[in-house]
Design a protein around this motif. Structure first.
Motif, PDB file in Angstrom:
ATOM      1  N   SER A  94       0.833  -1.205   0.000  1.00 11.59           N
ATOM      2  CA  SER A  94       0.000   0.000   0.000  1.00 11.59           C
ATOM      3  C   SER A  94       0.868   1.257   0.000  1.00 11.59           C
ATOM      4  O   SER A  94       2.074   1.206   0.248  1.00 11.59           O
ATOM      5  CB  SER A  94      -0.898   0.013   1.242  1.00 11.59           C
ATOM      6  N   GLU A  95       0.215   2.372  -0.226  1.00  9.67           N
ATOM      7  CA  GLU A  95       0.853   3.658   0.006  1.00  9.67           C
ATOM      8  C   GLU A  95       1.019   3.821   1.522  1.00  9.67           C
ATOM      9  O   GLU A  95       0.373   3.117   2.305  1.00  9.67           O
ATOM     10  CB  GLU A  95      -0.003   4.797  -0.548  1.00  9.67           C
ATOM     11  N   THR A  97       0.273   5.292   5.000  1.00  6.37           N
ATOM     12  CA  THR A  97      -0.918   5.859   5.621  1.00  6.37           C
ATOM     13  C   THR A  97      -0.548   6.415   6.985  1.00  6.37           C
ATOM     14  O   THR A  97       0.128   5.747   7.772  1.00  6.37           O
ATOM     15  CB  THR A  97      -1.991   4.759   5.815  1.00  6.37           C
ATOM     16  N   LYS A  98      -0.976   7.631   7.258  1.00  4.09           N
ATOM     17  CA  LYS A  98      -0.787   8.220   8.587  1.00  4.09           C
ATOM     18  C   LYS A  98      -2.081   7.988   9.360  1.00  4.09           C
ATOM     19  O   LYS A  98      -3.151   8.397   8.923  1.00  4.09           O
ATOM     20  CB  LYS A  98      -0.471   9.701   8.485  1.00  4.09           C
ATOM     21  N   MET A  99      -1.966   7.320  10.505  1.00  2.00           N
ATOM     22  CA  MET A  99      -3.140   6.962  11.296  1.00  2.00           C
ATOM     23  C   MET A  99      -3.143   7.742  12.599  1.00  2.00           C
ATOM     24  O   MET A  99      -2.449   7.379  13.550  1.00  2.00           O
ATOM     25  CB  MET A  99      -3.155   5.454  11.552  1.00  2.00           C
TER      26      MET A  99
END
Length: 135
Positions: A94-95, A97-99
């Motif tokens: 995946s790219e 991701t900031k969670m």
């Protein structure tokens, strides 16, 4: 008393295909590949720098449906570098991701909150989190 996690069994349908994925695509070290009798085989692989290994195989391992393991997590100091390495090795990833928001100030905006995700050929799901500095 220390309790250390040393091995996670990853259920796979094809041991050779899984071994190739984990060793060649992810760069895990092959610790051993042991045949046991006519039908048993255990392959232990360890991610670079990890104290915990994975085991794939057939025979005496606990029975789980291939692809049923979800949420195994690796930690790296640089998520962008890790993603580039996985892409270069041919892993569908995946790219980044900031969670959420970082729970404490860090020098890098992805620390603690940056993730990427991928599956092995059987559909076992992995996440990779960036932690470059531990408190």
């Amino acid at each position: 008393m220390n309790w250390t996690l040393e091995v996670v069994v990853v259920p796979v349908s094809d041991v050779d295909r899984a071994k190739e994925f984990y060793a060649e695509r992810l760069g895990f070290a092959v610790d051993h590949d042991t045949k046991m009798g006519d039908d048993g085989r255990i392959v232990q692989l360890t991610p670079p720098g990890s104290g915990c290994s994975i085991v794939i195989g057939n025979g005496p391992l606990p029975t789980m449906e291939p692809g049923s393991l979800k949420g195994i997590q690796l930690v790296v100091p640089d998520l962008e570098e890790a993603r580039a390495e996985l892409v270069e090795r041919g892993v569908e990833v995946s790219e980044i991701t900031k969670m959420g928001d970082n729970p404490r100030p860090t020098p890098h905006p992805l620390d603690n909150v940056g993730f990427l995700f991928f599956d092995d050929p059987d559909g076992n799901s992995w996440s990779v989190q960036q932690i470059s500095d531990r408190a």
